[in-house]
Design a protein around this motif. Structure first.
Motif, PDB file in Angstrom:
ATOM      1  N   SER B  35       0.851  -1.191   0.000  1.00 54.75           N
ATOM      2  CA  SER B  35       0.000   0.000   0.000  1.00 54.75           C
ATOM      3  C   SER B  35       0.886   1.240   0.000  1.00 54.75           C
ATOM      4  N   CYS B  36       0.269   2.365   0.162  1.00 52.91           N
ATOM      5  CA  CYS B  36       1.039   3.616   0.100  1.00 52.91           C
ATOM      6  C   CYS B  36       0.705   4.470   1.314  1.00 52.91           C
ATOM      7  N   PRO B  37       1.714   5.004   1.971  1.00 54.79           N
ATOM      8  CA  PRO B  37       1.445   5.761   3.195  1.00 54.79           C
ATOM      9  C   PRO B  37       1.054   7.223   2.958  1.00 54.79           C
ATOM     10  N   LEU B  38       1.015   7.664   1.701  1.00 56.83           N
ATOM     11  CA  LEU B  38       0.815   9.103   1.482  1.00 56.83           C
ATOM     12  C   LEU B  38      -0.644   9.541   1.631  1.00 56.83           C
ATOM     13  N   GLY B  39      -1.549   8.582   1.515  1.00 58.59           N
ATOM     14  CA  GLY B  39      -2.947   8.843   1.909  1.00 58.59           C
ATOM     15  C   GLY B  39      -3.726   9.832   1.066  1.00 58.59           C
ATOM     16  N   CYS B  40      -3.549   9.807  -0.256  1.00 59.38           N
ATOM     17  CA  CYS B  40      -4.348  10.716  -1.088  1.00 59.38           C
ATOM     18  C   CYS B  40      -5.818  10.304  -1.012  1.00 59.38           C
ATOM     19  N   LEU B  41      -6.650  11.285  -0.862  1.00 62.42           N
ATOM     20  CA  LEU B  41      -8.078  10.997  -0.645  1.00 62.42           C
ATOM     21  C   LEU B  41      -8.714  10.250  -1.814  1.00 62.42           C
ATOM     22  N   TYR B  42      -8.254  10.545  -3.017  1.00 62.07           N
ATOM     23  CA  TYR B  42      -8.887   9.966  -4.211  1.00 62.07           C
ATOM     24  C   TYR B  42      -8.222   8.658  -4.651  1.00 62.07           C
ATOM     25  N   CYS B  43      -7.230   8.165  -3.890  1.00 61.73           N
ATOM     26  CA  CYS B  43      -6.422   7.016  -4.343  1.00 61.73           C
ATOM     27  C   CYS B  43      -7.248   5.734  -4.427  1.00 61.73           C
ATOM     28  N   TYR B  44      -7.158   5.040  -5.544  1.00 56.15           N
ATOM     29  CA  TYR B  44      -7.946   3.814  -5.739  1.00 56.15           C
ATOM     30  C   TYR B  44      -7.523   2.722  -4.748  1.00 56.15           C
TER      31      TYR B  44
HETATM   32  S1  SF4 Z   1      -2.342   8.313  -5.245  1.00 52.02           S
HETATM   33 FE1  SF4 Z   1      -1.321   9.008  -3.377  1.00 52.02          FE
HETATM   34  S2  SF4 Z   1      -1.769   7.419  -1.850  1.00 52.02           S
HETATM   35 FE2  SF4 Z   1      -2.194   6.532  -3.884  1.00 52.02          FE
HETATM   36  S3  SF4 Z   1      -0.292   5.522  -4.497  1.00 52.02           S
HETATM   37 FE3  SF4 Z   1      -0.230   7.574  -5.345  1.00 52.02          FE
HETATM   38  S4  SF4 Z   1       0.850   8.791  -3.822  1.00 52.02           S
HETATM   39 FE4  SF4 Z   1       0.209   6.911  -2.820  1.00 52.02          FE
END
Ligand code: SF4
Lengths: 132, 306
Positions: B35-44
């Motif tokens: 997963s990704c820790p950046l936490g974008c609200l719109y992230c699938y």
């Molecule tokens: S959209 Fe944001 S949360 Fe999703 S993978 Fe990319 S950087 Fe990470």
């Protein structure tokens, strides 16, 4: 909120969501939506049956919720009607939201007649659909 | 950045599935994190990873090495392969601890595959890129959005200025960079804001050497049904606001802005791009500028070849 109105299950779910979204978008209270042009008239129209009221309300809220999309859908309908009166051909979008590049022409024999309207069809949303 | 190490059970590399009617480029996806820790609200990924958990990095690189040899090794490998390492997580957020970048660089040195790797990021975490040997084999692409969008929807990411500075530094290090205007969010200020991004990029000399621009991708925001539902249920003001626009279901089962809205957005940004980016060779323009995950008819509407 809407007594004397008949909505199908799906319609009532959508109406509920649209009301919320319209209220948020326009930054007004739900109750104020009932005062919006057209809605009050539908609710108060004694000549309409509960089913008719439901359909009318559903269609109007759709238009308010999706003004751009419904505007183009109306334009398409108008042009299709015009072409039907001129040629006898019916035009149909495989996807009602224009997510395709085709227009179905029925009956097929009328294709050459409909093609004469290609320019008007293309300028509808600035696209180049294939007439089939 | 905190994360756990884990062993990947299924494959690291997967052919990217573009979805019905979407214009594709035949790229492969490298999945080295859970997963990704950046936490974008719109992230699938918020729809895919239902449970919140600490990101896990898969470190059984021996298995990845085998997959890479099979896929693009000198004997039977595919030619002209494009591997995207930023589809399932941010490519650089776990560096240098994850060590994936170093591993890929060493693999390229050893096997000299016909392979390009895209590292996609919203960070400015580029120090580990300095010591890489095979810079010409990597495209460092940066997802760029107006600062107002970053502030609202991309909580853990670097600011626009920092991303653009990092981008310029990558060019100076010898990399080709990718501009990824993604996700484009429709707002009244949209064109003004994208013009601003291009102006800042210009000031930072990012367009000075067009050969250091690998590609420029545009994509309006898109939603899975599940993520839309999740955002509605969460009821956050910012999330709900995003969904108030006119989204329609597309052939690949994703929701996007109604065709007229997004075509209009693309046309206007493309026209801005042509003002700023002087790609000498006209063929370069159509090669380098692309729409990401859009059906062919949208490319056509925008006057782009695919
Ligand atoms: S959209 Fe944001 S949360 Fe999703 S993978 Fe990319 S950087 Fe990470």
């Amino acid at each position: 909120m809407f007594k004397d109105i008949h909505l199908t299950h799906t319609q009532s779910l959508m109406v509920k969501r649209w009301l919320e979204e319209i209220a948020r978008k326009k930054q007004i209270k739900h109750e104020r939506i009932l005062q919006l042009p057209g809605i009050k008239d539908i609710l108060n129209d004694k000549r309409l049956s509960p089913h008719q009221k439901g359909d009318k309300l559903y269609n109007l809220l759709y238009r308010i919720r999706y003004p751009v999309l419904s505007g183009y859908q109306d334009k398409f309908k108008k042009l299709a009607n015009h072409i039907y009166h001129k040629t006898g051909a019916k035009l149909r979008l495989p996807d009602p939201c224009f997510e395709c590049n085709e227009i179905i022409v029925e009956p097929k024999e009328k294709l050459p007649d409909v093609k004469k309207f290609k320019k008007q069809i293309d300028s509808l949303i600035d696209w180049k659909p294939i007439l089939k | 950045m905190s994360f756990e190490y884990l062993t990947r059970k299924n494959t690291f590399i997967k052919k990217y599935e573009y979805g019905e009617n979407i214009v594709g480029f035949g790229e492969y996806v490298l999945r080295f994190a859970s997963s990704c820790p950046l936490g974008c609200l719109y992230c699938y990924l918020r729809d895919v990873n239902k449970q919140k958990h600490e990101p896990k990095i898969y470190t059984n690189f021996e298995m990845l090495r085998k997959e890479l040899i099979e896929l693009c090794g000198p004997v039977n490998g595919k030619r002209n392969l494009y591997l995207n390492a930023g589809e399932n997580t941010d490519s650089l957020v776990f560096e240098p601890q994850a060590g994936i970048i170093k591993f890929l660089d060493e693999f390229i040195s050893e096997f000299k595959p016909d392979l390009m790797i895209e590292l996609r990021t919203k960070t400015d975490n580029i120090p580990s890129l300095r010591s890489m040997v095979n810079k010409h084999k990597f495209i460092i692409s940066f997802s760029l959005s107006p600062q107002s969008v970053i502030d609202k929807y991309e909580p853990g990411t670097a600011s626009l200025e920092k991303r653009l500075d990092a981008m310029r530094e990558c060019q100076t290090m010898g990399y080709s960079v990718g501009f990824r205007f993604e996700p484009i969010i429709n707002s009244g200020q949209l064109i003004k804001e994208y013009k601003k991004i291009l102006e800042i990029s210009d000031e930072k000399l990012l367009f000075k050497n067009p050969e250091k621009i690998h590609s420029i991708g545009l994509s309006c925001i898109r939603w899975t049904k599940g993520l839309m539902k999740k955002i509605r249920e969460e009821g956050s003001v910012d999330g709900s606001e995003l969904l108030l626009d006119e989204f329609v279901l597309c052939p690949d089962k994703k929701f996007r802005y109604f065709r007229v809205i997004r075509t209009n957005i693309y046309r206007r940004i493309l026209s801005l791009l042509h003002d700023f980016v002087k790609l000498d060779n006209p063929a370069d323009k159509s090669d380098k500028i692309f729409l990401s995950t859009e059906p062919a008819y949208i490319w056509q509407d925008c006057g782009l070849d695919f």
